[in-house]
Design a protein around this motif. Structure first.
Motif, short mmCIF file in Angstrom:
data_model
loop_
_atom_site.label_atom_id
_atom_site.label_comp_id
_atom_site.label_asym_id
_atom_site.label_seq_id
_atom_site.Cartn_x
_atom_site.Cartn_y
_atom_site.Cartn_z
N PHE A 144 0.74 -1.27 -0.25
CA PHE A 144 0.09 0.05 0.15
C PHE A 144 1.42 1.24 -0.07
CE2 PHE A 144 -2.45 -3.15 1.71
CZ PHE A 144 -4.06 -2.65 0.54
N LYS A 145 0.56 2.53 -0.78
CA LYS A 145 0.76 3.69 -0.97
C LYS A 145 1.24 4.37 -0.11
CE LYS A 145 2.33 6.83 -4.49
NZ LYS A 145 2.40 7.08 -6.21
N VAL A 146 2.41 4.37 1.47
CA VAL A 146 1.97 5.31 2.46
C VAL A 146 1.56 6.20 2.69
CG1 VAL A 146 3.70 5.74 4.66
CG2 VAL A 146 3.59 3.51 3.47
N GLY A 147 0.87 6.81 3.26
CA GLY A 147 0.68 8.85 3.36
C GLY A 147 -0.22 8.74 2.10
N LYS A 148 -1.37 8.23 1.42
CA LYS A 148 -2.57 8.63 0.81
C LYS A 148 -3.49 7.58 1.29
CE LYS A 148 0.72 9.95 -2.47
NZ LYS A 148 0.51 11.51 -2.62
N THR A 149 -4.34 9.07 1.55
CA THR A 149 -6.16 8.38 1.34
C THR A 149 -6.37 7.14 -0.17
OG1 THR A 149 -7.00 10.79 0.89
CG2 THR A 149 -6.63 10.66 3.27
N HIS A 150 -7.01 7.06 -0.32
CA HIS A 150 -8.18 6.76 -1.13
C HIS A 150 -6.84 5.23 -1.55
CE1 HIS A 150 -11.21 8.70 -2.20
NE2 HIS A 150 -10.54 9.39 -1.86
N GLU A 151 -6.32 4.93 -0.42
CA GLU A 151 -5.09 4.30 -0.90
C GLU A 151 -5.39 2.24 -1.35
OE1 GLU A 151 -7.98 3.46 2.41
OE2 GLU A 151 -6.00 4.63 2.59
N ASP A 152 -6.80 1.99 -1.48
CA ASP A 152 -7.01 1.03 -1.82
C ASP A 152 -6.96 1.15 -3.53
OD1 ASP A 152 -7.54 0.28 0.34
OD2 ASP A 152 -9.56 0.18 0.47
N GLU A 153 -7.03 2.68 -3.86
CA GLU A 153 -7.30 2.69 -5.47
C GLU A 153 -6.20 2.57 -5.85
OE1 GLU A 153 -10.63 3.77 -7.35
OE2 GLU A 153 -11.68 4.76 -5.68
N PHE A 154 -5.25 2.89 -4.99
CA PHE A 154 -3.87 2.50 -5.04
C PHE A 154 -3.21 1.52 -5.78
CE2 PHE A 154 -3.45 7.30 -3.97
CZ PHE A 154 -2.79 8.13 -4.84
N ILE A 155 -4.06 0.02 -4.90
CA ILE A 155 -2.93 -0.89 -5.38
C ILE A 155 -4.40 -1.83 -5.74
CG2 ILE A 155 -4.04 -1.57 -3.04
CD1 ILE A 155 -1.24 -3.21 -2.64
N ILE A 156 -5.48 -1.63 -5.73
CA ILE A 156 -6.06 -2.52 -6.18
C ILE A 156 -5.89 -3.58 -7.81
CG2 ILE A 156 -8.27 -1.51 -7.18
CD1 ILE A 156 -8.46 -4.57 -5.40
N HIS A 157 -5.98 -2.43 -8.61
CA HIS A 157 -5.29 -2.69 -10.38
C HIS A 157 -4.17 -3.88 -10.29
CE1 HIS A 157 -4.19 1.14 -9.34
NE2 HIS A 157 -2.80 1.18 -10.14
N ARG A 158 -3.07 -3.56 -9.22
CA ARG A 158 -1.80 -4.54 -9.49
C ARG A 158 -2.21 -5.66 -9.07
NH1 ARG A 158 0.38 0.99 -9.07
NH2 ARG A 158 1.72 1.13 -10.40
#
Length: 286
Positions: free
Chosen positions: A174-188
């Motif tokens: 997960f990308k640290v320090g971000k909100t909407h953290e699910d949206e940063f990782i789910i496609h991967r």
């Protein structure tokens, strides 16, 4: 073994209901990893009490770094062959992991997904409602990516209504320090899956509260959503997923517009931020 990761921060009011719903699982081969993310309330003591009382509960304490860092920490400490996430103000059906594990093994999938139910703080609910016959659907990873842009997209986008093979996180964090953290990782995660199985059964209970990260009014941290959709767009372009790229491109432009309007309304003095969003839109649209 299923490792269930629960990030804990300022949820003293909700934590026991969450942990109890996990302890009550009919699937018993679990470890519960409570990651105390520097919570300043009574949560560390609650976590300690659960660890002392139940052998399957482990507690990790860290300085406050946010939800993504807490989840990443849990992944690093997880001993299970499978990984799951539960947010500490939510709760789950007693058969959630029994059903998801069964579906995952039966369909030889890498990710199993269930539907969820919104609940309010004033609503009385039970985590052990009777489940009728379930209906399941199986997709390839790329087909599951397409579900991001179907009408009922939220069960695909969020990470907490799923069971994963642990190797899905060998190269993903997960990308640290971000909100909407699910949206940063789910496609991967979806792209790395050979098969994804969905059940139409509501097994996860998502608490809607005004004080949650995304439940309150607009804040400038919400601009992370623009970055997350841009990341997804770049990912699809790199993979050559043309049809998906067209959908996320439109989504990206709409997201910029929506956030531009929100900044103008809620932060009229932040002209620089609004102008930057406007310039990003013009450059992207060209």
């Amino acid at each position: 073994l299923i490792s269930i990761i629960v990030p804990v921060y300022k949820v003293e009011k909700y934590l026991s209901k969450c942990v109890n719903s996990i302890l009550n699982q009919t699937y018993k081969n679990i470890e519960i990893i409570l990651v105390d993310d520097g919570s300043p309330d009574g949560c560390p003591e609650i976590c300690k009490q659960y660890a002392e009382q139940y052998s399957q509960v482990r507690v990790i304490h860290q300085e406050n770094q946010g939800l993504s860092a807490a989840r990443n920490c849990g992944i690093d400490y997880a001993k299970g062959k499978y990984i799951a996430f539960v947010d500490s103000d939510d709760a789950i059906h007693e058969r959630m992991y029994e059903i998801l594990y069964h579906d995952l093994i039966k369909c030889k999938a890498d990710i199993a997904v269930c539907k969820f139910k919104y609940i309010s703080e004033s609503e009385e609910f039970h985590c052990d409602t009777v489940i009728e016959d379930e209906s399941i659907s199986v997709y390839s990873g790329q087909e599951a990516l397409g579900n991001i842009y179907k009408e009922d997209s939220i069960p695909t986008i969020v990470v907490w209504n799923k069971l994963y093979k642990k190797e899905m996180f060998n190269k993903n964090r997960f990308k640290v320090g971000k909100t909407h953290e699910d949206e940063f990782i789910i496609h991967r995660l979806l792209d790395g899956a050979r098969k994804v199985v969905y059940t139409d059964t509501q097994l996860y209970y998502y608490l809607q509260r005004d004080t949650s990260i995304t439940g309150g009014g607009f804040s400038l941290k919400r601009l992370d959503h623009v970055e997350a959709i841009k990341d997804r767009m770049d990912f699809f372009e790199e993979r050559g997923y043309d049809a998906l790229f067209e959908k996320v491109y439109i989504h990206y432009l709409e997201t910029i517009i929506n956030h531009y309007m929100a900044v103008k309304e809620y932060f009229p003095d932040e002209k620089g931020i609004a102008d930057n969003l406007k310039n990003v839109f013009i450059k992207s649209y060209e």
